[in-house]
Design a protein around this motif. Structure first.
Motif, PDB file in Angstrom:
ATOM      1  N   LYS A  34     -20.950 -27.278  16.625  1.00  0.00           N
ATOM      2  CA  LYS A  34     -19.681 -27.647  15.980  1.00  0.00           C
ATOM      3  C   LYS A  34     -19.793 -27.546  14.460  1.00  0.00           C
ATOM      4  O   LYS A  34     -18.897 -27.040  13.792  1.00  0.00           O
ATOM      5  CB  LYS A  34     -19.284 -29.079  16.352  1.00  0.00           C
ATOM      6  CG  LYS A  34     -18.591 -29.212  17.660  1.00  0.00           C
ATOM      7  CD  LYS A  34     -18.148 -30.655  17.837  1.00  0.00           C
ATOM      8  CE  LYS A  34     -17.370 -30.835  19.108  1.00  0.00           C
ATOM      9  NZ  LYS A  34     -16.931 -32.225  19.277  1.00  0.00           N
ATOM     10  N   THR A  71     -24.837 -29.639  20.918  1.00  0.00           N
ATOM     11  CA  THR A  71     -23.385 -29.462  20.883  1.00  0.00           C
ATOM     12  C   THR A  71     -22.819 -29.748  19.498  1.00  0.00           C
ATOM     13  O   THR A  71     -21.952 -29.024  19.009  1.00  0.00           O
ATOM     14  CB  THR A  71     -22.708 -30.373  21.915  1.00  0.00           C
ATOM     15  OG1 THR A  71     -23.130 -31.721  21.691  1.00  0.00           O
ATOM     16  CG2 THR A  71     -23.060 -29.955  23.332  1.00  0.00           C
ATOM     17  N   GLN A  72     -23.316 -30.797  18.874  1.00  0.00           N
ATOM     18  CA  GLN A  72     -22.834 -31.151  17.538  1.00  0.00           C
ATOM     19  C   GLN A  72     -23.298 -30.141  16.498  1.00  0.00           C
ATOM     20  O   GLN A  72     -22.579 -29.843  15.539  1.00  0.00           O
ATOM     21  CB  GLN A  72     -23.307 -32.558  17.154  1.00  0.00           C
ATOM     22  CG  GLN A  72     -22.684 -33.655  17.990  1.00  0.00           C
ATOM     23  CD  GLN A  72     -21.178 -33.674  17.856  1.00  0.00           C
ATOM     24  OE1 GLN A  72     -20.633 -33.592  16.768  1.00  0.00           O
ATOM     25  NE2 GLN A  72     -20.495 -33.766  18.988  1.00  0.00           N
TER      26      GLN A  72
END
Length: 137
Positions: A87, A83-84
């Motif tokens: 981002k 997820t990071q």
């Protein structure tokens, strides 16, 4: 009077019914009085939620994983959750203005992104998740 439903059979004792002349007739649209009966469940106080005695380790896409050297060059760390990583890739795309001005769903790849996205010049934003999968070791 015996009632039968499915496999089980029960006998119900009912009081003597009044004659038809003394019985109040209900309109056809009204439901019988027994259909309006609701069973109410007693309210029991909710148990307090368990306090976290220890920290829970992240799992799945939230768990940090090692990444390939190409991905590390873009995101800046050797271990990162999926997820990071997404981002940071989106932040890189927006910082360097790599979205197609006519269709913002298309990413125009520079050299760093080409290494991650399999050498493609243009990538749709829905493809990004699938293209970064091989870079998580």
């Amino acid at each position: 009077m015996a009632l039968s439903s499915g496999i089980f059979s029960t006998t119900a004792i009912t009081p003597k019914m009044p004659s038809l002349s003394s019985r109040r007739l209900l309109p056809a649209t009204a439901s019988p009085p027994s259909a309006n009966v609701r069973f109410v469940r007693p309210v029991i106080q909710a148990a307090a939620s368990k306090s976290a005695t220890g920290t829970r380790l992240p799992s799945g896409i939230m768990r940090p994983r090692r990444v390939s050297p190409e991905m590390e060059a873009l995101v800046g760390v050797s271990e990162i959750p999926r997820t990071q990583a997404l981002k940071r890739i989106w932040a890189y795309i927006k910082e360097n203005n790599l979205q197609d001005p006519e269709n913002k769903k298309i990413i125009i790849c520079d050299e760093k992104l080409k290494k991650i996205f399999g050498g493609k010049d243009r990538v749709g934003f829905l493809e990004i998740g699938g293209l970064i999968t091989p870079h998580f070791l």
